[in-house]
Write a protein that holds these residues in place. Structure first.
Motif, PDB file in Angstrom:
ATOM      1  N   GLU A 230     -27.159   5.652 104.421  1.00 19.16           N
ATOM      2  CA  GLU A 230     -27.668   5.966 105.755  1.00 19.16           C
ATOM      3  C   GLU A 230     -29.176   5.725 105.867  1.00 19.16           C
ATOM      4  O   GLU A 230     -29.669   5.251 106.896  1.00 19.16           O
ATOM      5  CB  GLU A 230     -27.340   7.415 106.114  1.00 19.16           C
ATOM      6  N   VAL A 249     -28.031   3.531 115.293  1.00 15.40           N
ATOM      7  CA  VAL A 249     -27.238   3.582 114.061  1.00 15.40           C
ATOM      8  C   VAL A 249     -25.925   4.284 114.380  1.00 15.40           C
ATOM      9  O   VAL A 249     -25.916   5.378 114.950  1.00 15.40           O
ATOM     10  CB  VAL A 249     -27.983   4.347 112.941  1.00 15.40           C
ATOM     11  N   ARG A 250     -24.824   3.666 114.020  1.00 14.05           N
ATOM     12  CA  ARG A 250     -23.500   4.240 114.254  1.00 14.05           C
ATOM     13  C   ARG A 250     -22.828   4.553 112.922  1.00 14.05           C
ATOM     14  O   ARG A 250     -22.670   3.672 112.079  1.00 14.05           O
ATOM     15  CB  ARG A 250     -22.621   3.284 115.065  1.00 14.05           C
ATOM     16  N   LYS A 251     -22.429   5.797 112.778  1.00 14.29           N
ATOM     17  CA  LYS A 251     -21.696   6.211 111.581  1.00 14.29           C
ATOM     18  C   LYS A 251     -20.209   5.981 111.809  1.00 14.29           C
ATOM     19  O   LYS A 251     -19.640   6.454 112.795  1.00 14.29           O
ATOM     20  CB  LYS A 251     -21.963   7.692 111.297  1.00 14.29           C
ATOM     21  N   TRP A 260     -22.591   2.755 107.822  1.00 12.88           N
ATOM     22  CA  TRP A 260     -23.452   2.855 109.004  1.00 12.88           C
ATOM     23  C   TRP A 260     -23.755   1.459 109.527  1.00 12.88           C
ATOM     24  O   TRP A 260     -24.215   0.589 108.775  1.00 12.88           O
ATOM     25  CB  TRP A 260     -24.750   3.583 108.669  1.00 12.88           C
TER      26      TRP A 260
END
Length: 293
Positions: A230, A249-251, A260
């Motif tokens: 991350e 940022v997309r988890k 991520w």
């Protein structure tokens, strides 16, 4: 004669009463059977959910891969000769059982040695050492709808049973169904609330992959890379923001692994897409490419 007629009437009444005591012959017997069938029909329901599934028919190789020891941008990826389009893949190291979700791209330069080129982030996650080839397995992933059983429905009350109101607790307040709003109010509320859609999971590119094709249609988000750490994803997003572009940022999760994605944009027009791509390339992400979401 009157006494004999009364006797016949009483006898007929007794016969009917005895017939009513037989199972299934009572006035509510048919209702009970219907209730049981309805409960059975509603107890098993299914719903469709999206999941990542392996797609070996799209791409699959089992060959040695090599990390040359240099740090690389773009997060987790591998490059292989002859790949036509970027793919999201699962990369496995059978020697130690480690695996990671990343991107697959076409390798442009044919250097001596293993065909699979491995990024520094992918090598670190897979336990590979610089300059030492390792046997890897790479398989494409695809998003598919899979049927999943939903929780069983609440049992339906047998219509043949009588329930005393003294033995039932009062229904909770949340069970009360509010009346439907007028059509005009409903339409206004729908217009005021924007529609949200779940994010998909496309792949990212290495430095020596082929240039990304021009964005078309709804491809207005520029994917910077896929990261297994991350902090690395956050660092890349901050770098894009400092350059004056919007980034996020997309988890996400696939095959039990968390990763991520870093996306820049959105771009509203073709000219905006060209400007965004040029700005990101100046940061060193020369092979970032556009995705729909």
């Amino acid at each position: 004669m009157a006494i004999r007629s009364v006797s016949w009437v009483l006898a007929a009444g007794i016969v009917l009463a005895l017939a009513g005591c037989e199972e299934g012959a009572g006035p509510f017997g048919g209702l009970k059977a219907a209730g049981d069938g309805e409960a059975a029909a509603t107890s098993a329901t299914t719903r469709l959910v999206e999941r990542d599934v392996e797609a070996p028919q799209v791409f699959q190789v089992a060959e040695t891969g090599l990390w040359d020891g240099r740090p690389s941008l773009g997060g987790v990826w591998v490059a292989y000769p002859g790949v036509s389009d970027p793919e999201r893949v699962i990369i496995r190291n059978p020697a130690n059982g480690k695996f990671v979700i990343g991107a697959l791209f076409r390798r442009e330069r044919e250097n001596p040695g293993p065909k699979l080129q491995v990024s520094s982030d992918a090598a670190a996650t897979l336990g590979m050492l610089a300059g030492q080839p390792a046997q890897l397995s790479v398989t494409a992933l695809r998003r598919e709808e899979v049927a999943e059983e939903a929780p069983p429905a609440q049992p339906i009350l047998d219509s043949a049973e009588t329930v005393s109101t003294e033995t039932l607790a009062p229904a909770p307040a949340t069970a009360t169904i509010a009346p439907e709003a007028p059509p005009a109010t409903t339409a206004a509320a729908a217009a005021a609330k924007p529609e949200t859609r779940p994010a998909a999971r496309p792949a990212d590119r290495p430095k020596d992959a082929t240039p990304a094709p021009a964005a078309a249609g709804g491809r207005n988000l520029l994917q910077i890379g896929i990261f297994s750490v991350e902090a690395n994803a956050t660092r890349a997003a901050e770098q894009v923001k400092k350059a004056g572009a919007e980034a996020r940022v997309r988890k996400e999760e696939s095959q039990g692994k968390t990763f991520w994605r870093v996306l820049a944009g959105p771009a509203a027009s073709a000219a905006d897409r060209d400007a965004l791509l040029a700005k990101v390339k100046q940061l060193g992400y020369a092979d970032a490419y556009f995705v729909t979401r």
